[in-house]
Design a protein around this motif. Structure first.
Motif, PDB file in Angstrom:
ATOM      1  N   GLU A   1       0.848  -1.191   0.000  1.00 15.26           N
ATOM      2  CA  GLU A   1       0.000   0.000   0.000  1.00 15.26           C
ATOM      3  C   GLU A   1       0.883   1.240   0.000  1.00 15.26           C
ATOM      4  OE1 GLU A   1      -3.462   2.065   2.770  1.00 15.26           O
ATOM      5  OE2 GLU A   1      -2.507   0.217   3.424  1.00 15.26           O
ATOM      6  N   ILE A   2       0.496   2.195  -0.830  1.00 13.58           N
ATOM      7  CA  ILE A   2       1.160   3.500  -0.834  1.00 13.58           C
ATOM      8  C   ILE A   2       0.066   4.537  -0.668  1.00 13.58           C
ATOM      9  CG2 ILE A   2       2.473   5.174  -2.186  1.00 13.58           C
ATOM     10  CD1 ILE A   2       3.820   2.866  -3.598  1.00 13.58           C
ATOM     11  N   ASP A   3       0.166   5.344   0.393  1.00 16.13           N
ATOM     12  CA  ASP A   3      -0.785   6.442   0.559  1.00 16.13           C
ATOM     13  C   ASP A   3      -0.007   7.747   0.607  1.00 16.13           C
ATOM     14  OD1 ASP A   3       0.099   6.786   3.194  1.00 16.13           O
ATOM     15  OD2 ASP A   3      -1.571   5.687   4.061  1.00 16.13           O
ATOM     16  N   SER A   4      -0.601   8.785   1.084  1.00 14.17           N
ATOM     17  CA  SER A   4       0.042  10.096   1.040  1.00 14.17           C
ATOM     18  C   SER A   4       1.217  10.225   2.009  1.00 14.17           C
ATOM     19  CB  SER A   4      -0.979  11.194   1.334  1.00 14.17           C
ATOM     20  OG  SER A   4      -1.515  11.012   2.625  1.00 14.17           O
ATOM     21  N   LYS A   5       1.296   9.355   3.026  1.00 15.89           N
ATOM     22  CA  LYS A   5       2.339   9.522   4.036  1.00 15.89           C
ATOM     23  C   LYS A   5       3.279   8.337   4.181  1.00 15.89           C
ATOM     24  CE  LYS A   5      -0.385  12.723   6.668  1.00 15.89           C
ATOM     25  NZ  LYS A   5      -0.671  13.314   7.922  1.00 15.89           N
ATOM     26  N   VAL A   6       2.854   7.130   3.776  1.00 15.62           N
ATOM     27  CA  VAL A   6       3.654   5.927   4.056  1.00 15.62           C
ATOM     28  C   VAL A   6       3.628   4.936   2.892  1.00 15.62           C
ATOM     29  CG1 VAL A   6       3.262   6.066   6.548  1.00 15.62           C
ATOM     30  CG2 VAL A   6       1.765   4.652   5.151  1.00 15.62           C
ATOM     31  N   VAL A   7       4.621   4.025   2.944  1.00 12.87           N
ATOM     32  CA  VAL A   7       4.626   2.815   2.127  1.00 12.87           C
ATOM     33  C   VAL A   7       4.451   1.675   3.122  1.00 12.87           C
ATOM     34  CG1 VAL A   7       5.942   1.374   0.532  1.00 12.87           C
ATOM     35  CG2 VAL A   7       6.289   3.841   0.544  1.00 12.87           C
TER      36      VAL A   7
ATOM     37  N   PHE B   1       7.251   8.294   4.397  1.00 14.42           N
ATOM     38  CA  PHE B   1       8.045   8.865   3.311  1.00 14.42           C
ATOM     39  C   PHE B   1       9.176   9.754   3.812  1.00 14.42           C
ATOM     40  CE2 PHE B   1       4.279   7.948   0.616  1.00 14.42           C
ATOM     41  CZ  PHE B   1       4.922   7.142  -0.302  1.00 14.42           C
ATOM     42  N   HIS B   2       8.946  10.487   4.900  1.00 14.94           N
ATOM     43  CA  HIS B   2       9.988  11.405   5.369  1.00 14.94           C
ATOM     44  C   HIS B   2      11.187  10.677   5.973  1.00 14.94           C
ATOM     45  CE1 HIS B   2       7.726  10.881   9.134  1.00 14.94           C
ATOM     46  NE2 HIS B   2       8.872  11.165   9.746  1.00 14.94           N
ATOM     47  N   LYS B   3      11.055   9.368   6.251  1.00 15.57           N
ATOM     48  CA  LYS B   3      12.167   8.587   6.812  1.00 15.57           C
ATOM     49  C   LYS B   3      12.992   7.869   5.733  1.00 15.57           C
ATOM     50  CE  LYS B   3      10.956   8.588  11.330  1.00 15.57           C
ATOM     51  NZ  LYS B   3      11.773   8.828  12.457  1.00 15.57           N
ATOM     52  N   ILE B   4      12.494   7.843   4.509  1.00 14.91           N
ATOM     53  CA  ILE B   4      13.162   7.100   3.441  1.00 14.91           C
ATOM     54  C   ILE B   4      14.449   7.816   3.041  1.00 14.91           C
ATOM     55  CG2 ILE B   4      12.991   6.344   1.032  1.00 14.91           C
ATOM     56  CD1 ILE B   4       9.978   5.923   1.538  1.00 14.91           C
ATOM     57  N   THR B   5      15.555   7.047   3.005  1.00 12.09           N
ATOM     58  CA  THR B   5      16.845   7.611   2.605  1.00 12.09           C
ATOM     59  C   THR B   5      17.337   7.042   1.282  1.00 12.09           C
ATOM     60  OG1 THR B   5      18.013   5.922   3.870  1.00 12.09           O
ATOM     61  CG2 THR B   5      17.599   8.041   4.962  1.00 12.09           C
ATOM     62  N   ASN B   6      16.856   5.853   0.912  1.00  9.68           N
ATOM     63  CA  ASN B   6      17.355   5.221  -0.303  1.00  9.68           C
ATOM     64  C   ASN B   6      16.307   4.252  -0.846  1.00  9.68           C
ATOM     65  OD1 ASN B   6      19.347   4.794  -2.243  1.00  9.68           O
ATOM     66  ND2 ASN B   6      20.128   2.999  -1.175  1.00  9.68           N
TER      67      ASN B   6
ATOM     68  N   SER C   1      10.001  10.429  -5.407  1.00 11.49           N
ATOM     69  CA  SER C   1       9.425  11.779  -5.494  1.00 11.49           C
ATOM     70  C   SER C   1       8.552  12.095  -4.280  1.00 11.49           C
ATOM     71  CB  SER C   1       8.642  11.959  -6.798  1.00 11.49           C
ATOM     72  OG  SER C   1       7.486  11.167  -6.798  1.00 11.49           O
ATOM     73  N   ARG C   2       7.790  11.119  -3.800  1.00 13.90           N
ATOM     74  CA  ARG C   2       6.975  11.358  -2.597  1.00 13.90           C
ATOM     75  C   ARG C   2       7.849  11.522  -1.367  1.00 13.90           C
ATOM     76  NH1 ARG C   2       1.823   7.380  -3.472  1.00 13.90           N
ATOM     77  NH2 ARG C   2       1.087   8.406  -5.358  1.00 13.90           N
ATOM     78  N   SER C   3       8.952  10.789  -1.327  1.00  7.53           N
ATOM     79  CA  SER C   3       9.882  10.933  -0.206  1.00  7.53           C
ATOM     80  C   SER C   3      10.494  12.331  -0.202  1.00  7.53           C
ATOM     81  CB  SER C   3      10.980   9.874  -0.313  1.00  7.53           C
ATOM     82  OG  SER C   3      11.974  10.096   0.640  1.00  7.53           O
ATOM     83  N   LEU C   4      10.883  12.816  -1.355  1.00  8.85           N
ATOM     84  CA  LEU C   4      11.472  14.158  -1.441  1.00  8.85           C
ATOM     85  C   LEU C   4      10.445  15.230  -1.081  1.00  8.85           C
ATOM     86  CD1 LEU C   4      13.627  13.784  -4.666  1.00  8.85           C
ATOM     87  CD2 LEU C   4      14.412  13.820  -2.283  1.00  8.85           C
ATOM     88  N   GLU C   5       9.203  15.041  -1.506  1.00  8.53           N
ATOM     89  CA  GLU C   5       8.137  15.990  -1.148  1.00  8.53           C
ATOM     90  C   GLU C   5       7.916  16.020   0.366  1.00  8.53           C
ATOM     91  OE1 GLU C   5       4.664  14.765  -3.295  1.00  8.53           O
ATOM     92  OE2 GLU C   5       5.545  15.270  -5.237  1.00  8.53           O
ATOM     93  N   ALA C   6       8.073  14.852   1.003  1.00  6.87           N
ATOM     94  CA  ALA C   6       7.859  14.762   2.453  1.00  6.87           C
ATOM     95  C   ALA C   6       9.089  15.176   3.249  1.00  6.87           C
ATOM     96  CB  ALA C   6       7.457  13.335   2.826  1.00  6.87           C
ATOM     97  N   GLY C   7      10.174  15.497   2.566  1.00  2.17           N
ATOM     98  CA  GLY C   7      11.385  15.914   3.270  1.00  2.17           C
ATOM     99  C   GLY C   7      12.289  14.772   3.656  1.00  2.17           C
TER     100      GLY C   7
ATOM    101  N   ILE D   1      11.932  -3.980  -5.140  1.00  2.00           N
ATOM    102  CA  ILE D   1      12.269  -2.618  -4.757  1.00  2.00           C
ATOM    103  C   ILE D   1      12.593  -2.631  -3.275  1.00  2.00           C
ATOM    104  CG2 ILE D   1      11.395  -0.270  -4.510  1.00  2.00           C
ATOM    105  CD1 ILE D   1       9.763  -0.756  -7.031  1.00  2.00           C
ATOM    106  N   HIS D   2      13.767  -2.096  -2.916  1.00  6.01           N
ATOM    107  CA  HIS D   2      14.241  -2.049  -1.539  1.00  6.01           C
ATOM    108  C   HIS D   2      14.083  -0.618  -1.036  1.00  6.01           C
ATOM    109  CE1 HIS D   2      16.502  -5.912  -2.061  1.00  6.01           C
ATOM    110  NE2 HIS D   2      16.401  -5.530  -3.314  1.00  6.01           N
ATOM    111  N   VAL D   3      13.273  -0.433  -0.001  1.00  3.15           N
ATOM    112  CA  VAL D   3      13.067   0.888   0.599  1.00  3.15           C
ATOM    113  C   VAL D   3      13.840   0.920   1.910  1.00  3.15           C
ATOM    114  CG1 VAL D   3      11.366   2.513   1.497  1.00  3.15           C
ATOM    115  CG2 VAL D   3      10.775   1.054  -0.457  1.00  3.15           C
ATOM    116  N   GLN D   4      14.824   1.846   1.997  1.00  2.74           N
ATOM    117  CA  GLN D   4      15.687   1.903   3.176  1.00  2.74           C
ATOM    118  C   GLN D   4      15.468   3.192   3.955  1.00  2.74           C
ATOM    119  OE1 GLN D   4      19.592   1.456   1.426  1.00  2.74           O
ATOM    120  NE2 GLN D   4      19.521  -0.757   1.688  1.00  2.74           N
ATOM    121  N   THR D   5      15.653   3.071   5.258  1.00  2.00           N
ATOM    122  CA  THR D   5      15.637   4.236   6.136  1.00  2.00           C
ATOM    123  C   THR D   5      17.010   4.347   6.778  1.00  2.00           C
ATOM    124  OG1 THR D   5      14.872   2.971   8.044  1.00  2.00           O
ATOM    125  CG2 THR D   5      13.177   3.947   6.635  1.00  2.00           C
ATOM    126  N   ALA D   6      17.263   5.468   7.415  1.00  2.00           N
ATOM    127  CA  ALA D   6      18.586   5.705   8.001  1.00  2.00           C
ATOM    128  C   ALA D   6      18.923   4.688   9.086  1.00  2.00           C
ATOM    129  CB  ALA D   6      18.670   7.111   8.570  1.00  2.00           C
TER     130      ALA D   6
END
Length: 194
Positions: free
Chosen positions: A79-85, A101-106, A157-163, A123-128
């Motif tokens: 699921e992908i919504d406006s704030k999370v994957v 999204f704001h925690k995604i680094t890579n 793009s959603r991660s960058l929008e969320a900072g 697809i690998h979604v990484q956080t710090a």
């Protein structure tokens, strides 16, 4: 933005069953080596016990795995919504992984040779904090994806929008309070020397 739910491609199940079949054939071949040595080359092996034990252990593990894989594939939902994957999975033990999204680094894409044959990838979604060093284990895996680059670009793009990642232009903390504290420490240290 409304929530977008999707499942892995059906090709993921076919991919897993192909890998399972390859391991099953390798196991049957290895388990049959004592029988083949005796039959083809006349090597004297006492009894068929090694072959029977090996094949019984193989069946004990591989048959349940062949039943479990399709059930596991049906349990996976992304699921992908406006704030999370988010990822949901699990046949017996359910696991839900949520990455804001704001925690995604890579965001990486991998696709091995057999996956390419099936037209899928991961697809690998990484956080710090999740994987430690660059290239560490991803916080969230989206397995069995077809439009890899498109989905990766949408997440980035959603991660960058969320900072998230390096997309945030605004510093987390102002440097001024830190500098002021360092000035006070310096004054105290200098006053202690005299």
């Amino acid at each position: 933005m409304k929530s977008n739910r999707f499942e892995p491609a059906k090709a993921l199940r076919s991919f897993w069953m192909t890998i399972w079949s390859i391991w099953l054939l390798i196991g049957i071949f290895l388990g049959s080596i004592p029988f083949l040595l005796q039959t083809l080359f006349g090597v004297r092996i006492e009894g068929a016990l090694p072959t029977i034990i090996t094949l019984a252990l193989l069946l004990l593990f591989m048959v349940p795995m062949g039943i479990w894989l399709p059930a596991y594939h049906r349990s996976i939902e992304y699921e992908i919504d406006s704030k999370v994957v988010r990822s949901r999975r699990g046949v017996f033990w359910k696991k839900v992984t949520t990455v804001p999204f704001h925690k995604i680094t890579n965001v990486d894409v991998t696709q091995g040779p057999i996956q390419r044959l099936f037209g899928i990838g991961t697809i690998h979604v990484q956080t710090a904090g999740a994987g430690g060093s660059q290239g560490g284990q991803a916080e969230l895996l989206l397995q069995g994806m077809v439009d890899l680059e498109k989905l990766r670009d949408a997440i980035i793009s959603r991660s960058l929008e969320a900072g998230g990642g390096r997309g945030s232009e605004e510093p987390l903390h102002s440097e001024e309070p830190i500098l002021e504290e360092l000035r006070r420490i310096r004054i105290l240290l200098e006053s202690g020397r005299r």
